[in-house]
Design a protein around this motif. Sequence first.
Motif, PDB file in Angstrom:
ATOM      1  N   ALA A 156     -17.339 -28.121 -35.852  1.00 45.06           N
ATOM      2  CA  ALA A 156     -18.431 -29.031 -36.192  1.00 45.06           C
ATOM      3  C   ALA A 156     -19.308 -28.380 -37.255  1.00 45.06           C
ATOM      4  CB  ALA A 156     -19.258 -29.350 -34.955  1.00 45.06           C
ATOM      5  N   VAL A 157     -19.522 -29.112 -38.327  1.00 40.18           N
ATOM      6  CA  VAL A 157     -20.327 -28.588 -39.437  1.00 40.18           C
ATOM      7  C   VAL A 157     -21.386 -29.621 -39.803  1.00 40.18           C
ATOM      8  CG1 VAL A 157     -20.314 -27.809 -41.829  1.00 40.18           C
ATOM      9  CG2 VAL A 157     -18.364 -27.297 -40.351  1.00 40.18           C
ATOM     10  N   TRP A 158     -22.634 -29.181 -39.855  1.00 43.84           N
ATOM     11  CA  TRP A 158     -23.674 -30.046 -40.392  1.00 43.84           C
ATOM     12  C   TRP A 158     -24.661 -29.203 -41.189  1.00 43.84           C
ATOM     13  CZ3 TRP A 158     -23.441 -28.957 -35.192  1.00 43.84           C
ATOM     14  CH2 TRP A 158     -24.566 -28.375 -34.594  1.00 43.84           C
ATOM     15  N   ILE A 159     -25.295 -29.832 -42.158  1.00 42.83           N
ATOM     16  CA  ILE A 159     -26.231 -29.142 -43.039  1.00 42.83           C
ATOM     17  C   ILE A 159     -27.599 -29.783 -42.882  1.00 42.83           C
ATOM     18  CG2 ILE A 159     -26.817 -28.585 -45.437  1.00 42.83           C
ATOM     19  CD1 ILE A 159     -23.822 -28.746 -46.073  1.00 42.83           C
ATOM     20  N   VAL A 160     -28.598 -28.941 -42.645  1.00 41.37           N
ATOM     21  CA  VAL A 160     -29.969 -29.405 -42.487  1.00 41.37           C
ATOM     22  C   VAL A 160     -30.790 -28.940 -43.687  1.00 41.37           C
ATOM     23  CG1 VAL A 160     -32.043 -29.375 -41.047  1.00 41.37           C
ATOM     24  CG2 VAL A 160     -29.773 -29.225 -39.981  1.00 41.37           C
ATOM     25  N   GLU A 161     -31.476 -29.882 -44.343  1.00 42.01           N
ATOM     26  CA  GLU A 161     -32.399 -29.538 -45.419  1.00 42.01           C
ATOM     27  C   GLU A 161     -33.806 -29.448 -44.841  1.00 42.01           C
ATOM     28  OE1 GLU A 161     -32.003 -32.492 -48.453  1.00 42.01           O
ATOM     29  OE2 GLU A 161     -30.084 -31.698 -49.181  1.00 42.01           O
ATOM     30  N   LEU A 162     -34.632 -28.597 -45.433  1.00 36.71           N
ATOM     31  CA  LEU A 162     -36.001 -28.418 -44.975  1.00 36.71           C
ATOM     32  C   LEU A 162     -36.981 -29.024 -45.985  1.00 36.71           C
ATOM     33  CD1 LEU A 162     -35.698 -24.712 -43.798  1.00 36.71           C
ATOM     34  CD2 LEU A 162     -35.485 -26.786 -42.418  1.00 36.71           C
ATOM     35  N   ASN A 163     -38.168 -29.346 -45.488  1.00 33.11           N
ATOM     36  CA  ASN A 163     -39.270 -29.853 -46.341  1.00 33.11           C
ATOM     37  C   ASN A 163     -38.871 -31.042 -47.219  1.00 33.11           C
ATOM     38  OD1 ASN A 163     -40.991 -27.826 -45.341  1.00 33.11           O
ATOM     39  ND2 ASN A 163     -40.178 -26.373 -46.830  1.00 33.11           N
ATOM     40  N   PRO A 164     -38.641 -32.212 -46.690  1.00 31.55           N
ATOM     41  CA  PRO A 164     -38.714 -32.527 -45.258  1.00 31.55           C
ATOM     42  C   PRO A 164     -37.404 -32.198 -44.563  1.00 31.55           C
ATOM     43  CG  PRO A 164     -38.272 -34.521 -46.487  1.00 31.55           C
ATOM     44  CD  PRO A 164     -38.445 -33.426 -47.517  1.00 31.55           C
ATOM     45  N   GLU A 165     -37.499 -31.990 -43.257  1.00 33.27           N
ATOM     46  CA  GLU A 165     -36.314 -31.665 -42.476  1.00 33.27           C
ATOM     47  C   GLU A 165     -35.462 -32.917 -42.299  1.00 33.27           C
ATOM     48  OE1 GLU A 165     -35.817 -28.797 -38.761  1.00 33.27           O
ATOM     49  OE2 GLU A 165     -36.628 -30.742 -38.163  1.00 33.27           O
ATOM     50  N   ARG A 166     -34.208 -32.819 -42.751  1.00 32.84           N
ATOM     51  CA  ARG A 166     -33.293 -33.953 -42.611  1.00 32.84           C
ATOM     52  C   ARG A 166     -31.858 -33.451 -42.665  1.00 32.84           C
ATOM     53  NH1 ARG A 166     -30.633 -36.171 -46.881  1.00 32.84           N
ATOM     54  NH2 ARG A 166     -30.959 -35.201 -48.900  1.00 32.84           N
ATOM     55  N   ILE A 167     -30.957 -34.241 -42.093  1.00 32.65           N
ATOM     56  CA  ILE A 167     -29.533 -33.912 -42.111  1.00 32.65           C
ATOM     57  C   ILE A 167     -28.951 -34.343 -43.451  1.00 32.65           C
ATOM     58  CG2 ILE A 167     -27.285 -34.375 -41.084  1.00 32.65           C
ATOM     59  CD1 ILE A 167     -28.995 -32.680 -39.304  1.00 32.65           C
ATOM     60  N   ALA A 168     -28.333 -33.391 -44.156  1.00 24.86           N
ATOM     61  CA  ALA A 168     -27.733 -33.693 -45.459  1.00 24.86           C
ATOM     62  C   ALA A 168     -26.243 -33.988 -45.349  1.00 24.86           C
ATOM     63  CB  ALA A 168     -27.957 -32.525 -46.416  1.00 24.86           C
ATOM     64  N   TYR A 169     -25.590 -33.424 -44.307  1.00 25.62           N
ATOM     65  CA  TYR A 169     -24.143 -33.635 -44.159  1.00 25.62           C
ATOM     66  C   TYR A 169     -23.755 -33.434 -42.702  1.00 25.62           C
ATOM     67  CZ  TYR A 169     -19.123 -32.907 -44.338  1.00 25.62           C
ATOM     68  OH  TYR A 169     -17.773 -33.005 -44.104  1.00 25.62           O
ATOM     69  N   VAL A 170     -22.822 -34.272 -42.236  1.00 29.16           N
ATOM     70  CA  VAL A 170     -22.262 -34.148 -40.893  1.00 29.16           C
ATOM     71  C   VAL A 170     -20.754 -34.298 -41.009  1.00 29.16           C
ATOM     72  CG1 VAL A 170     -22.177 -35.128 -38.566  1.00 29.16           C
ATOM     73  CG2 VAL A 170     -24.327 -35.137 -39.833  1.00 29.16           C
ATOM     74  N   SER A 171     -20.003 -33.326 -40.500  1.00 27.56           N
ATOM     75  CA  SER A 171     -18.542 -33.389 -40.582  1.00 27.56           C
ATOM     76  C   SER A 171     -17.976 -34.295 -39.492  1.00 27.56           C
ATOM     77  CB  SER A 171     -17.940 -31.992 -40.463  1.00 27.56           C
ATOM     78  OG  SER A 171     -18.010 -31.535 -39.120  1.00 27.56           O
ATOM     79  N   PRO A 172     -16.757 -34.809 -39.672  1.00 29.85           N
ATOM     80  CA  PRO A 172     -16.148 -35.693 -38.671  1.00 29.85           C
ATOM     81  C   PRO A 172     -15.981 -35.043 -37.301  1.00 29.85           C
ATOM     82  CG  PRO A 172     -14.963 -35.846 -40.752  1.00 29.85           C
ATOM     83  CD  PRO A 172     -15.930 -34.705 -40.881  1.00 29.85           C
ATOM     84  N   ALA A 173     -15.823 -33.716 -37.271  1.00 23.78           N
ATOM     85  CA  ALA A 173     -15.606 -33.037 -35.987  1.00 23.78           C
ATOM     86  C   ALA A 173     -16.847 -33.060 -35.100  1.00 23.78           C
ATOM     87  CB  ALA A 173     -15.171 -31.593 -36.230  1.00 23.78           C
ATOM     88  N   VAL A 174     -18.011 -33.318 -35.667  1.00 23.41           N
ATOM     89  CA  VAL A 174     -19.255 -33.322 -34.885  1.00 23.41           C
ATOM     90  C   VAL A 174     -19.205 -34.361 -33.770  1.00 23.41           C
ATOM     91  CG1 VAL A 174     -21.702 -33.914 -34.991  1.00 23.41           C
ATOM     92  CG2 VAL A 174     -20.736 -32.333 -36.654  1.00 23.41           C
ATOM     93  N   GLU A 175     -18.775 -35.571 -34.111  1.00 22.55           N
ATOM     94  CA  GLU A 175     -18.752 -36.633 -33.105  1.00 22.55           C
ATOM     95  C   GLU A 175     -17.776 -36.292 -31.983  1.00 22.55           C
ATOM     96  OE1 GLU A 175     -18.239 -41.500 -32.817  1.00 22.55           O
ATOM     97  OE2 GLU A 175     -18.368 -40.491 -34.766  1.00 22.55           O
TER      98      GLU A 175
END
Length: 199
Positions: A156-175
């Motif tokens: 599972a891979v996801w990328i979080v951006e800061l200021n503001p905090e938000r999800i930039a990417y979520v891989s298919p394996a996350v679900e």
Amino acid sequence: MPPQSPFRLLHLEDSIRDAELIAARLEFGGLVAEIDQVDNWDAFNSALVQQPYDIILCDYNLPGYDGLAALKLAREKQPHTPVIVISGSIGEDEAVKCLHQGATDYLLKGRLERLIPAVSRALNESEQRDQQRRAEEKLRHSEERFRQFAEHSNDAVWIVELNPERIAYVSPAVERIWGLSAAAFSESARVWLAAVHPE
């Protein structure tokens, strides 16, 4: 400061004397150019499609057509190559039109002291743009490689951006692994914490 020489220059000019004068001024100014000089529309068009140039100089007043037509053709055939329009007499309105249609600069034949600075600046700016395009292309390739890796990974891979905090990417394996949809991640950057065991 003059750019590294030699560079490839296409010069559209129907006066041999003027073409020789410009070549001499470039050499005197420390710019060694490999110059292809053409004096008509067909030769200009042919040169543009045969090979790339580092810079193009266009006479504004030519028999049968004007510098704006030559400028348009140059921008179509070699859109990243700087074009400097040169004229024996060009009005302010025509000069502004040239700049609006993509000319890097314009010069008067009676004031060629600006030739070396104008050519040097155009070449330097073009090189900076080329470097930026190469960097952007490299970044695109890198992002594509990462995307392909993440899309096919069992992790599972996801990328979080800061200021503001938000999800930039979520891989298919996350679900599959977390039991959370990509949409749920997009709604809250910390939603994954709810799936962590309290211990």
